[in-house]
Write a protein that holds these residues in place. Structure first.
Motif, PDB file in Angstrom:
ATOM      1  N   GLY A 101       2.347   6.871  -5.845  1.00 51.75           N
ATOM      2  CA  GLY A 101       1.743   8.200  -5.854  1.00 51.75           C
ATOM      3  C   GLY A 101       2.386   9.064  -6.917  1.00 51.75           C
ATOM      4  N   THR A 102       1.658  10.089  -7.375  1.00 51.50           N
ATOM      5  CA  THR A 102       2.174  10.948  -8.439  1.00 51.50           C
ATOM      6  C   THR A 102       3.187  11.945  -7.908  1.00 51.50           C
ATOM      7  OG1 THR A 102       0.247  12.354  -8.098  1.00 51.50           O
ATOM      8  CG2 THR A 102       0.114  10.745  -9.869  1.00 51.50           C
ATOM      9  N   THR A 103       2.984  12.430  -6.668  1.00 53.93           N
ATOM     10  CA  THR A 103       3.922  13.413  -6.109  1.00 53.93           C
ATOM     11  C   THR A 103       4.695  12.839  -4.940  1.00 53.93           C
ATOM     12  OG1 THR A 103       2.197  14.295  -4.663  1.00 53.93           O
ATOM     13  CG2 THR A 103       2.479  15.353  -6.804  1.00 53.93           C
ATOM     14  N   SER A 104       4.164  11.817  -4.296  1.00 56.14           N
ATOM     15  CA  SER A 104       4.771  11.312  -3.066  1.00 56.14           C
ATOM     16  C   SER A 104       5.715  10.146  -3.294  1.00 56.14           C
ATOM     17  CB  SER A 104       3.672  10.857  -2.099  1.00 56.14           C
ATOM     18  OG  SER A 104       2.699  11.838  -1.950  1.00 56.14           O
ATOM     19  N   GLY A 105       5.876   9.700  -4.533  1.00 57.23           N
ATOM     20  CA  GLY A 105       6.602   8.463  -4.744  1.00 57.23           C
ATOM     21  C   GLY A 105       5.758   7.319  -4.216  1.00 57.23           C
ATOM     22  N   THR A 106       6.392   6.369  -3.554  1.00 59.35           N
ATOM     23  CA  THR A 106       5.650   5.245  -2.986  1.00 59.35           C
ATOM     24  C   THR A 106       4.842   5.706  -1.773  1.00 59.35           C
ATOM     25  OG1 THR A 106       7.331   3.679  -3.724  1.00 59.35           O
ATOM     26  CG2 THR A 106       5.852   2.946  -1.981  1.00 59.35           C
ATOM     27  N   LYS A 107       3.577   5.306  -1.746  1.00 56.54           N
ATOM     28  CA  LYS A 107       2.714   5.597  -0.605  1.00 56.54           C
ATOM     29  C   LYS A 107       2.532   4.318   0.214  1.00 56.54           C
ATOM     30  CE  LYS A 107      -0.891   7.259  -2.861  1.00 56.54           C
ATOM     31  NZ  LYS A 107      -2.168   7.962  -3.129  1.00 56.54           N
ATOM     32  N   TYR A 108       2.494   4.476   1.536  1.00 62.19           N
ATOM     33  CA  TYR A 108       2.277   3.359   2.447  1.00 62.19           C
ATOM     34  C   TYR A 108       0.966   3.604   3.191  1.00 62.19           C
ATOM     35  CZ  TYR A 108       7.152   2.259   1.460  1.00 62.19           C
ATOM     36  OH  TYR A 108       8.323   1.942   0.828  1.00 62.19           O
ATOM     37  N   ILE A 109      -0.054   2.843   2.816  1.00 65.48           N
ATOM     38  CA  ILE A 109      -1.397   3.025   3.370  1.00 65.48           C
ATOM     39  C   ILE A 109      -1.625   1.986   4.470  1.00 65.48           C
ATOM     40  CG2 ILE A 109      -3.855   3.118   2.857  1.00 65.48           C
ATOM     41  CD1 ILE A 109      -2.185   5.294   1.471  1.00 65.48           C
ATOM     42  N   PRO A 110      -1.911   2.419   5.704  1.00 63.37           N
ATOM     43  CA  PRO A 110      -2.062   1.449   6.797  1.00 63.37           C
ATOM     44  C   PRO A 110      -3.330   0.606   6.678  1.00 63.37           C
ATOM     45  CG  PRO A 110      -2.586   3.667   7.548  1.00 63.37           C
ATOM     46  CD  PRO A 110      -2.065   3.813   6.156  1.00 63.37           C
ATOM     47  N   ILE A 111      -3.183  -0.667   7.012  1.00 60.99           N
ATOM     48  CA  ILE A 111      -4.308  -1.587   7.170  1.00 60.99           C
ATOM     49  C   ILE A 111      -4.154  -2.220   8.542  1.00 60.99           C
ATOM     50  CG2 ILE A 111      -5.429  -3.688   6.334  1.00 60.99           C
ATOM     51  CD1 ILE A 111      -4.409  -3.017   3.539  1.00 60.99           C
ATOM     52  N   THR A 112      -5.163  -2.093   9.384  1.00 63.58           N
ATOM     53  CA  THR A 112      -5.069  -2.543  10.766  1.00 63.58           C
ATOM     54  C   THR A 112      -5.897  -3.805  11.007  1.00 63.58           C
ATOM     55  OG1 THR A 112      -6.977  -1.234  11.475  1.00 63.58           O
ATOM     56  CG2 THR A 112      -4.822  -0.127  11.498  1.00 63.58           C
ATOM     57  N   HIS A 113      -5.762  -4.337  12.209  1.00 59.64           N
ATOM     58  CA  HIS A 113      -6.580  -5.484  12.616  1.00 59.64           C
ATOM     59  C   HIS A 113      -8.061  -5.141  12.513  1.00 59.64           C
ATOM     60  CE1 HIS A 113      -8.719  -8.073  15.528  1.00 59.64           C
ATOM     61  NE2 HIS A 113      -7.849  -8.992  15.151  1.00 59.64           N
ATOM     62  N   ASP A 114      -8.405  -3.899  12.814  1.00 62.33           N
ATOM     63  CA  ASP A 114      -9.816  -3.483  12.763  1.00 62.33           C
ATOM     64  C   ASP A 114     -10.296  -3.217  11.344  1.00 62.33           C
ATOM     65  OD1 ASP A 114     -10.345  -3.568  15.546  1.00 62.33           O
ATOM     66  OD2 ASP A 114      -9.290  -1.666  15.808  1.00 62.33           O
ATOM     67  N   SER A 115      -9.387  -2.830  10.440  1.00 65.45           N
ATOM     68  CA  SER A 115      -9.824  -2.460   9.086  1.00 65.45           C
ATOM     69  C   SER A 115      -9.739  -3.594   8.074  1.00 65.45           C
ATOM     70  CB  SER A 115      -9.010  -1.266   8.569  1.00 65.45           C
ATOM     71  OG  SER A 115      -7.681  -1.631   8.229  1.00 65.45           O
ATOM     72  N   ILE A 116      -8.980  -4.662   8.379  1.00 66.16           N
ATOM     73  CA  ILE A 116      -8.844  -5.749   7.394  1.00 66.16           C
ATOM     74  C   ILE A 116     -10.188  -6.392   7.042  1.00 66.16           C
ATOM     75  CG2 ILE A 116      -8.309  -7.609   9.061  1.00 66.16           C
ATOM     76  CD1 ILE A 116      -6.581  -7.124   5.657  1.00 66.16           C
ATOM     77  N   PRO A 117     -11.180  -6.498   7.967  1.00 63.43           N
ATOM     78  CA  PRO A 117     -12.472  -7.061   7.555  1.00 63.43           C
ATOM     79  C   PRO A 117     -13.161  -6.251   6.462  1.00 63.43           C
ATOM     80  CG  PRO A 117     -12.272  -7.113   9.944  1.00 63.43           C
ATOM     81  CD  PRO A 117     -11.130  -6.288   9.431  1.00 63.43           C
ATOM     82  N   ASN A 118     -12.935  -4.940   6.448  1.00 68.52           N
ATOM     83  CA  ASN A 118     -13.513  -4.116   5.382  1.00 68.52           C
ATOM     84  C   ASN A 118     -13.065  -4.626   4.015  1.00 68.52           C
ATOM     85  OD1 ASN A 118     -12.286  -1.527   3.631  1.00 68.52           O
ATOM     86  ND2 ASN A 118     -14.488  -1.429   4.008  1.00 68.52           N
TER      87      ASN A 118
END
Length: 501
Positions: A101-118
């Protein structure tokens, strides 16, 4: 034909037929997803904080959930990283996609069991739509390469952490793993240049049929192969027939890539992000990318010109207009709520909804009120290249020069050419003239003698690669920002040898 190519055709037909159910019922599909998301998130910490139990309508949701960026989401992410469950989505995420990220440093974006198929099914369906339309499935029987980040994962609080492309690599279907390259051992090499040489070692004698990656890094792969062999890519890989890409507009790179390949091949554009897979090219003949409205995401849109206002109007899919720039807001089953993706898109079709990615909401030049966006500079450059078709561009970026030593301020274009224009002065004029037609504010500033026409600075070969390497961002899914309101990138590039045109 092999088993993969034969079986892919009925699967492709089934997937495309299934799409019809939501493609032509966009509003109903999105309303259904909002209900499902609210139900899935109501017993989480976020859902309790935002009174999801009282949300019945879109208006209720907007009242309860403000638009937020990663900084506003970060306290919830830190609770998950500390070991807490049921924070943004039920349970714990399967992964955190690590992104800068530009202001946040490293960003950690969640990926769940429900979202991985996307993420996984959308990538699959992009290929299946292509197969269904063209009938070309033979590429599945040969070798496939995905130029991506390392699939090596670390762990924190029992959650796997890695780059999105690396995470996706762990979910490549078993029936494709036997013909996927590079090897795991090569793919986990951190140093991009060393990794690239190893990739070439593993692929140069193989029947490569599909190549996927961000265009500038694919071009680097092609350049190194040509240095080794002295041959065009079509002669090294005669089976190469499909190029899959995303992340940047292909047009500035098209001429050089096609020249390197030596023939035109089919391409499939995708629009994946760590936060969600948004759209893919579903047709070789229709403009735009099919927006994925039935994939675990409820979308909202804010007109780009209203984005920075105090109370911007939030729109649903059925409220957007064609030809207008919108910032994309997502709510999904990974636990992102009212999350500003940072991208801008423009819809080119409603039946079904297809879009073009036009830039980043915070990547623009407005040092003088002109608000020039990524789509405009790319179109202006493309126009100039059409006027001098011998021109081939490797990479470019644009920055303002607010206080020149003499004369009026101007926009400075930093371009690394593979083949420079025969008439650089006319090339710069063509860019500037087209930009004045695309952006009325820029036109007013030029006519009002507040800005002088742009200046073009031609960079030495490899300047952008050296810049990205100096930032630790060489290769993988990293991209050079097209636009900036300051000269941070510009000044770094100037240190890496340049010559004004």
């Amino acid at each position: 034909m092999g088993v993969r190519s034969v079986l892919s055709k009925p699967l492709a037909k089934w997937v495309v037929e299934r799409q019809q159910a939501w493609m032509y019922q966009p509003a109903e599909t999105q309303q259904r997803w909002l209900r499902q998301l609210i139900a899935g998130g109501k017993d989480t910490a976020f859902g309790r904080d935002h009174r999801f139990k009282d949300v019945q309508t879109v208006a209720d949701f907007r009242q309860a959930v403000p638009i937020r960026d990663y900084e506003a989401l970060k306290p919830y992410v830190e609770r998950i990283l500390a070991g807490e469950s049921d924070v943004l989505w039920k349970g714990k995420p399967l992964y955190f996609a690590k992104t800068s990220g530009t202001t946040s440093g490293t960003k950690y974006i969640p990926i769940t069991h429900d979202s991985i198929p996307n993420h996984i099914n959308s990538a699959r369906d992009a290929l299946l739509n292509y197969i269904n339309e063209t009938g070309n499935s033979a590429f599945l029987d040969k070798k496939l390469i995905f130029l991506s980040g390392s699939p090596e994962l670390t762990q924190k609080a029992g959650i796997n952490i890695g780059r999105l492309s690396g995470i996706a690599n762990h979910h490549v279907p078993a029936y494709l793993r036997t013909n996927q390259l590079p090897s795991y051992e090569t793919n986990i090499i951190d140093d991009w240049e060393n990794k690239l040489e190893r990739i070439i070692d593993e692929t140069i004698d193989q029947p490569m049929s599909l190549i996927s990656g961000i265009p500038p890094w694919v071009q680097m792969y092609f350049d190194r192969i040509q240095e080794r062999t002295g041959k065009l890519i079509k002669d090294v890989f005669p089976d190469f027939s499909v190029f899959v890409y995303g992340g940047v507009n292909f047009e500035p790179y098209r001429a050089k890539l096609v020249e390197s390949i030596g023939k035109r091949i089919d391409s499939i554009e995708t629009y994946p992000a760590s936060e969600g897979f948004i759209a893919f090219q579903d047709s070789q003949t229709e403009e735009g990318l099919l927006m994925l409205l039935d994939s675990g995401i409820f979308y909202e849109f804010i007109a780009a010109e209203d984005y920075f206002s105090e109370n911007p109007r939030r729109l649903t899919i059925d409220e957007v207009e064609l030809g207008k720039n919108y910032a994309v807001i997502i709510n999904n089953n990974a636990g992102l709520w009212g999350y500003s993706l940072g991208d801008t898109v423009k819809f080119v079709s409603r039946e079904p909804y297809r879009l073009l990615v036009t830039g980043r909401i915070k990547h623009f030049i407005s040092a003088f009120g002109e608000h020039v966006i990524g789509e405009e500079v790319e179109k202006a450059l493309q126009f100039a290249m059409q006027q001098q078709p011998e021109t081939e561009v490797v990479e470019f970026t644009v920055a303002p020069m607010v206080s020149p030593r003499e004369g009026l301020p101007y926009h400075e274009w930093f371009i690394e050419f593979a083949t420079p224009p025969g008439n650089p002065e006319a090339f710069a004029r063509d860019i500037d003239n087209r930009l004045t037609r695309l952006n009325v504010y820029y036109d007013d500033l030029i006519k009002g003698a507040i800005l002088q026409p742009l200046k073009l600075t031609s960079l030495s070969r490899g300047a952008f690669q050296r810049y990205m390497k100096s930032q630790g961002k060489l290769g993988g899914q990293n991209k050079v920002p097209r636009l900036a309101n300051d000269r941070v990138i510009a000044d770094e590039l100037l240190k890496l040898t340049s010559s004004p045109v």
